[in-house]
Design a protein around this motif. Structure first.
Motif, PDB file in Angstrom:
ATOM      1  N   VAL A  61      57.535  34.539  48.086  1.00 17.80           N
ATOM      2  CA  VAL A  61      56.654  35.009  49.151  1.00 17.80           C
ATOM      3  C   VAL A  61      55.236  35.018  48.599  1.00 17.80           C
ATOM      4  N   ILE A  62      54.270  34.661  49.453  1.00 23.39           N
ATOM      5  CA  ILE A  62      52.859  34.670  49.069  1.00 23.39           C
ATOM      6  C   ILE A  62      52.213  35.897  49.685  1.00 23.39           C
ATOM      7  N   ILE A  63      51.500  36.667  48.883  1.00 20.81           N
ATOM      8  CA  ILE A  63      50.783  37.832  49.392  1.00 20.81           C
ATOM      9  C   ILE A  63      49.286  37.537  49.362  1.00 20.81           C
ATOM     10  N   PHE A  64      48.619  37.891  50.440  1.00 15.88           N
ATOM     11  CA  PHE A  64      47.196  37.635  50.591  1.00 15.88           C
ATOM     12  C   PHE A  64      46.446  38.963  50.661  1.00 15.88           C
ATOM     13  N   PHE A  65      45.203  38.936  50.175  1.00 18.32           N
ATOM     14  CA  PHE A  65      44.353  40.118  50.174  1.00 18.32           C
ATOM     15  C   PHE A  65      42.917  39.655  50.004  1.00 18.32           C
ATOM     16  N   SER A  66      41.984  40.533  50.277  1.00 17.07           N
ATOM     17  CA  SER A  66      40.576  40.211  50.053  1.00 17.07           C
ATOM     18  C   SER A  66      40.201  40.551  48.623  1.00 17.07           C
ATOM     19  N   THR A  67      39.323  39.764  48.062  1.00 16.43           N
ATOM     20  CA  THR A  67      38.888  39.980  46.691  1.00 16.43           C
ATOM     21  C   THR A  67      37.416  39.598  46.586  1.00 16.43           C
ATOM     22  N   GLY A  68      36.885  39.625  45.389  1.00 14.47           N
ATOM     23  CA  GLY A  68      35.464  39.374  45.199  1.00 14.47           C
ATOM     24  C   GLY A  68      34.671  40.657  45.150  1.00 14.47           C
ATOM     25  N   CYS A  69      33.449  40.581  44.635  1.00 12.45           N
ATOM     26  CA  CYS A  69      32.630  41.781  44.494  1.00 12.45           C
ATOM     27  C   CYS A  69      32.255  42.376  45.839  1.00 12.45           C
ATOM     28  N   ASN A  70      32.318  41.609  46.898  1.00  9.00           N
ATOM     29  CA  ASN A  70      31.976  42.119  48.230  1.00  9.00           C
ATOM     30  C   ASN A  70      33.106  41.881  49.218  1.00  9.00           C
ATOM     31  N   HIS A  71      34.334  41.738  48.747  1.00 10.18           N
ATOM     32  CA  HIS A  71      35.490  41.474  49.616  1.00 10.18           C
ATOM     33  C   HIS A  71      35.277  40.216  50.452  1.00 10.18           C
TER      34      HIS A  71
END
Length: 916
Positions: free
Chosen positions: A120-130
C-alpha cells in the motif's frame, strides 16, 4: 400517535431515555457482538521516524488575536474589558490568523492499495511549507511491514513543488491494470490518481510503479489556479474515474475531466451554472464540501446551515434541500448550531453522514429533511468524519457467531485531530426476524437503520491510559501551561491515520477472537506507527505502560520544530583573551591600561592615523548625535535636555559621562566599517560586527537600535558602509583613558591604581541626584521611602542655558521599587540603590496639554494620555476614521482606569500641582 419508522428517527440516541432507534439490550448484544475496540498490547510498531513525514506547522497558533492583544483578562483592574476589546477588533474586520486547528481539519494520511501486490502507498504533505507531496511504500514481508523510501533513507517526493501549503490529498484507485495515464496513452503500471488542492490551486498526479526500481512514481498531469476565490473542497467521481469536482468558497462548482483536459497542463474545467438564490442562502453560510451521489450528474453540496442535492441530468440545474439546521428541533440550540463536517457513507451512493456542533445524523438523499438516524455526539468541534464497514473493523475473526452483524453493520468515526477526541458510532439494519414472520416481511420493504449500542471512545493514539487518575493528572498539566501555549504543542498527538485492508492485515497478525483492525497512524513527533486493535465487550480503562510512563509530564514534540537530528557540524571551541574584562572585574583596569600603553608596539605594520576627510565626517556624525552641544553648555544640562522617555538616574549619569568625553576619545569609540581592522581567527580573516548608531539625535546608551545589515565578509555585493557604528570600546575603558590623559586628578590616591570607573560612575550618579533634588520644589523633595513623585519644574538654578523656558520634569519612584518603610526596605525593594529606583521624565508643555481646539489626527493625539511626553521614532502618519473611533473608545476606558488606579492618581496629582 405516529408509530412509523420516520417517527422513531426524530429522537437522537443519547438525548432521550429509551431512544426507539437504539439496540442495546442483552439479547441484541448477543447477536451484534462486541462493538468496543481497544489497542492490543505488544503490537505497537514504529515503521518510520523523521520530521520530513510530519513537517512543522509554520506560524504556530497564538491566542493573541487583536481582541486578545488588547485585553488579556476580564478582571476589574484590567484597563480594557474583554467586550470593549472585541468591539474594537470588529471595527477592522476579520483577523487573519494561522489557526493550527484548521490546518489539522483533514486526515493527513491517504492510502492507495497496489493491485496484484501485498503493498500500500501512503501519501502525505511534506516540505518546509507543506507544499510538496511525499509518499512511502508499505509492503508486507515475513509477517511484518517494510517501509520503502528513497535510496538515502528518506521519503519519496513528487518532483513538482506546488509553492503553496497543501490542504488535502485525495486518492482515486484504478481497478483496471490498463487505464488512462493523463498523456492520451495507455500504461500498464498506473495504479491510481491523486487530486491535491491548496487554498487557490488544484493539481492532478498519476501514480505509477517504476519497472526498474519497483518504487512508486508520481507523474504530474495538470493544474487549475483560482485567482478570485479560495477552494473549500474537492472530490473524485466514483462513476467516471477521470472526473473530479471542485467547490469554491463562494459556492461555485467546477467539473474537471482529465481525459478532455489532457491536451494542456493548465486545465480549464467546466463551471456548473448553479444558482443558490432560491436555496435560502444566508450571508453567514460557510460551504463545507461536496460529494458525487448515486449518478455521475447528481452532486451533494453541504454548507454550514443546509445540504443540497444538485441534479443536472437534464437541461438546467435542479437544487433540492436535503437537510437544514432546523430539522434537529429541540435537541440542539438552533440559533447557534452549525454543520461542521459531512461525508458520504460506504453503504451506497444514497446515504451520507452529517455532523453539527451537537448532533451526528445519518441521512438519505431519497428522504429530504428527514434523518434516518441521529446521535448526540458530545464532541468538541469535530472536524473529521468517515464511515467504515464493520467487516473492516472486525476482520480476521476466529468465531463466526456474529457473522451477520459483521457483514451488515457500519461504523462512523467522528472526532477532531486537534482535540485528540474520536468516537465510534455503530449502526446497521434491525435485528433479523424469524423467516416467515410479519417482521421478516416488513424488513424486506423497509430499509431502516438502528444504532447498535451507545457510542464508544476510540483511542487512536493507542498509548493513553483512561483511568481516573491519569485523566485528572492530564487536565492539571494542561491548566498549568501558560495560556498562550496550547497543550498540543507539548503532547504527541495523531495527525492522520488509515486502516489496512483485510487481506494485508491477515498477513501481519494472527486471527483474534472477535476480529479487529490494523491502524497506521502519523504522530506529531514525526513517527509513523502501526498497531493492532481488537474487538471487545468492554473498553480497557487502564493501560499499565501508559499509566506508568506516558502521563507523568508533557514534553515538547515536533509540531512546531524542524530539528530532526543531532547537531551534525564539527564543534570547535574558540578561546578569546579577555584581559581587559578580567581587569575591570578585578578592579585594576587602570593598571592594565597604563602598562599596555607604555609597551612598545611590536611589528613593522602600524595603523595610520585618521585622515582629515574621515575626521570631518566623523565629527559631523557625532554632532548629529548631540556630542557637540556640551562645547557651549555644561554636560549635565545637555543630558537633561536630551531626556525624552523615563530615564533612570544611572542612565542619566552615563549620558553625562559620554557628553564630557573629548572628541579624540570619541573617535576611538565610534567609527565606520571602512575604518575597522579585520581580525585573524583560525588563520582566516574575519570582519568585526557592531550596531549602527541611530539617526535620531541622542546620547548613548542608545535606545532600540537596529542591527547592521551586512555579511561576515565584505564583497562587491555587500560594499563597505559609511554608517556610524559603536561604541566599539566600553565606557569604563574610555573613562580610564580620559583619566590617564588628564594625569589622574580624580584618583583617590596618587598611584594610578587608585582610580576606579565604578567610583567615577557612582560619583556622577550622586551629582545627577543632587541636581535633580535641588531643582525640586521645597515641599516635594523626597527620599526613596517617601512619596511617589516630585516635580522638577522649579528651576531655581540657571542651568538651562540653551532654552528660553525651563523644562518640566518628574523625579518618580515606581511603586514596584518603592519601599514605604525601613522594615520592608531589604525584603521588598527591587533596587536598593536610588540611582536605579528613581526615574526622571519630561512632561508636556502646558499649551500642548490643554489645547483642545486643534483636532489631532496624527501621533500627537497620544499626548494627552499621560503627563509624560511621548516621542515616536517613526514616520508621521494620519489616522483614518475607523482608527480614530477605536482610539476614542480605548481612551475612554483608559481614562476610567487611570481615575481608579490609586498609584497613578498619586503620581498625576504631583503633575497637577506643578501645572497650577
Amino acid at each position: 400517535m405516529d408509530f412509523s419508522e420516520e417517527w422513531k428517527s426524530v429522537f437522537p440516541i443519547g438525548s432521550v431515555f429509551g431512544a426507539p432507534r437504539l439496540l442495546s439490550s442483552p439479547s441484541s448484544k448477543a447477536i451484534l457482538g462486541p462493538l468496543f475496540f481497544n489497542p492490543k498490547p505488544q503490537t505497537l510498531t514504529q515503521l518510520f521516524n523523521s520530521p520530513s513525514i510530519c513537517p512543522p506547522l509554520l506560524n504556530p497558533p497564538s491566542g493573541l488575536s487583536l481582541s486578545r492583544f488588547l485585553s488579556t483578562s476580564t478582571t476589574l483592574d484590567s484597563p480594557i474589558p474583554l467586550s470593549t476589546a472585541s468591539s474594537i477588533a470588529s471595527l477592522f474586520g476579520p483577523q487573519l490568523h494561522d489557526n493550527a486547528a484548521s490546518l489539522l481539519a483533514h486526515n493527513r494520511l491517504q492510502f492507495l492499495r497496489c493491485p496484484h501486490d501485498n503493498a500500500v502507498i501512503i501519501f502525505f504533505s511534506t516540505g518546509c511549507n507543506h507544499d510538496q507531496v511525499g509518499f512511502l511504500l508499505l509492503s508486507v514481508k515475513e509477517r511484518s511491514l517494510q517501509v520503502v523510501g528513497d535510496p538515502k533513507g528518506g521519503v519519496l517526493t513528487a518532483k513538482k513543488c506546488l509553492n503553496q501549503r497543501i490542504v488535502k490529498i485525495l486518492v482515486n484507485p484504478v481497478a483496471d491494470s490498463v487505464y488512462f495515464d493523463g498523456n492520451d496513452s495507455c500504461s500498464s503500471n498506473v495504479v491510481g490518481y491523486l487530486l491535491v488542492y491548496t487554498m487557490s490551486s488544484v493539481h492532478w498526479f498519476s501514480v505509477k510503479i517504476s519497472e526498474i526500481s519497483e518504487r512508486p512514481v508520481l507523474v504530474y498531469v495538470g493544474c487549475k489556479i483560482f485567482k478570485s476565490c479560495s477552494i473549500v473542497d474537492a472530490c473524485w467521481s466514483p462513476h467516471l474515474l477521470e472526473e473530479s469536482m471542485v467547490l469554491l468558497e463562494n459556492g461555485s462548482l467546477f467539473l474537471f475531466d482529465l481525459k478532455s483536459d489532457s491536451s494542456d497542463i493548465y486545465f480549464r474545467g467546466t463551471m456548473l451554472k448553479v444558482s443558490w438564490e432560491d436555496s435560502g442562502n444566508s450571508e453567514n453560510r460557510k460551504w463545507l464540501g461536496c460529494h458525487f451521489s448515486w449518478h455521475p450528474r447528481v452532486l451533494i453540496v453541504a454548507g454550514s446551515d443546509a445540504v443540497f442535492l444538485v441534479d443536472w441530468r437534464h437541461d438546467g440545474f435542479k437544487v433540492t434541500c436535503l437537510a437544514n439546521i432546523d430539522m434537529f428541533g429541540v435537541y440542539a440550540p438552533i440559533e447557534k448550531e452549525r454543520f461542521l463536517v459531512f461525508s458520504k457513507a460506504v453503504s451506497d451512493n444514497f446515504h451520507f453522514v452529517l455532523a453539527s456542533d451537537h448532533i451526528l445524523a445519518l441521512c438519505d438523499v431519497r428522504k429530504p429533511l428527514m434523518p434516518i438516524l441521529q446521535w448526540a455526539h458530545g464532541l468538541d468541534k469535530p472536524c473529521y468524519v468517515d464511515v467504515f464497514r464493520l467487516s473492516q473493523l472486525r476482520s480476521n475473526s476466529r468465531k463466526s457467531t456474529h457473522e451477520w452483524a459483521t457483514a451488515s453493520g457500519f461504523g462512523i468515526i467522528l472526532g477532531s485531530f486537534w482535540n485528540c477526541e474520536f468516537s465510534l458510532f455503530c449502526y446497521g439494519p434491525p435485528l433479523p426476524a424469524h423467516k416467515g414472520s410479519i417482521a421478516s416481511e416488513i424488513s424486506k420493504i423497509s430499509k431502516s437503520s438502528y444504532s447498535w449500542d451507545l457510542p464508544s471512545d476510540l483511542l487512536l493514539s493507542g498509548n493513553k491510559c483512561r483511568c481516573g487518575s491519569c485523566l485528572v493528572r492530564e487536565e492539571f498539566l494542561k491548566d498549568a501551561l501558560p495560556e498562550w501555549i496550547d497543550w498540543q504543542q507539548k503532547k504527541d498527538i495523531v495527525l492522520g491515520f488509515g486502516i489496512l485492508s483485510n487481506d494485508l492485515s491477515s498477513l501481519l497478525f494472527e486471527s483474534d477472537e472477535f476480529g479487529g483492525f490494523t491502524l497506521i497512524r502519523l504522530m506529531s513527533s514525526g513517527k509513523l506507527e502501526s498497531q493492532r486493535y481488537y474487538a471487545s465487550w468492554d473498553l480497557v480503562r487502564k493501560l499499565e505502560a501508559a499509566h506508568r510512563d506516558q502521563l507523568l509530564c508533557f514534553g515538547d514534540n515536533l509540531l512546531y520544530s524542524l530539528e530532526d537530528e543531532e547537531y551534525k557540524f564539527p564543534r570547535r571551541f574558540k578561546y578569546l583573551k579577555l584581559d581587559y574584562l578580567s581587569a575591570y572585574i578585578n578592579g585594576n583596569i587602570s593598571q592594565v591600561l597604563d602598562s599596555n600603553m607604555t609597551k612598545p608596539c611590536k611589528g613593522s605594520q602600524q595603523r595610520e592615523s585618521f585622515s582629515i576627510d574621515f575626521h570631518e565626517i566623523l565629527c559631523e556624525k557625532l554632532k548629529i548625535c548631540g556630542f557637540s552641544q556640551f562645547r557651549t553648555s555644561p554636560a549635565i544640562s545637555v543630558v537633561f535636555n536630551d531626556i525624552n522617555l523615563p530615564t533612570s538616574v544611572h542612565e542619566v549619569a552615563l549620558r553625562s559621562i559620554w557628553a564630557s568625553l573629548p572628541m579624540e576619545l570619541l573617535q576611538l569609540a565610534f567609527s565606520s566599517y571602512s575604518e575597522f581592522l579585520e581580525v585573524l581567527l583560525d588563520k582566516k580573516v574575519v570582519s568585526l560586527e557592531f550596531l549602527v548608531v541611530p539617526d535620531l539625535p541622542q546620547l548613548p546608551p542608545f535606545f532600540l537600535r537596529n542591527p547592521s545589515s551586512r555579511s561576515s565578509r565584505w564583497s562587491h555585493k555587500v560594499p563597505h558602509s559609511n554608517a556610524l557604528v559603536g561604541p566599539v570600546l566600553p565606557l569604563p575603558i574610555l573613562i580610564t583613558l580620559h583619566e590617564l590623559q588628564n594625569g589622574c586628578p580624580n584618583s583617590q590616591d596618587e598611584e594610578i591604581g587608585g582610580f576606579s570607573p565604578e567610583v567615577e560612575l557612582s560619583n556622577r550618579c550622586s551629582e545627577v541626584m543632587q541636581v535633580a533634588r535641588e531643582m525640586a520644589m521645597p515641599d516635594s523633595t523626597v527620599e526613596p521611602d517617601d512619596e511617589d513623585a516630585v516635580s522638577l519644574a522649579n528651576d531655581r538654578d540657571n542651568i538651562w542655558v540653551d532654552s528660553e523656558k525651563p523644562k518640566s520634569f518628574f523625579l518618580h519612584c515606581p511603586v514596584a521599587v518603592h519601599c514605604s518603610t525601613e522594615v520592608h526596605r531589604e525584603s521588598n525593594c527591587v533596587h536598593k540603590d536610588g540611582r536605579f529606583g528613581f526615574l526622571i521624565s519630561k512632561v508636556h508643555e502646558k499649551e500642548s496639554i490643554h489645547n483642545n481646539e486643534v483636532e489631532n489626527v496624527g501621533q500627537e493625539l497620544f499626548d494627552d494620555l499621560c503627563p509624560i511626553q511621548l516621542k515616536f521614532d517613526a514616520a508621521a502618519m494620519d489616522f483614518s476614521s475607523q482608527e480614530l473611533k477605536a482610539y476614542n473608545l480605548l481612551k475612554r476606558h483608559f481614562s476610567k482606569w487611570q481615575e481608579e488606579f490609586k498609584p497613578f492618581r498619586g503620581f498625576y496629582s504631583r503633575f497637577q500641582k506643578q501645572d497650577k
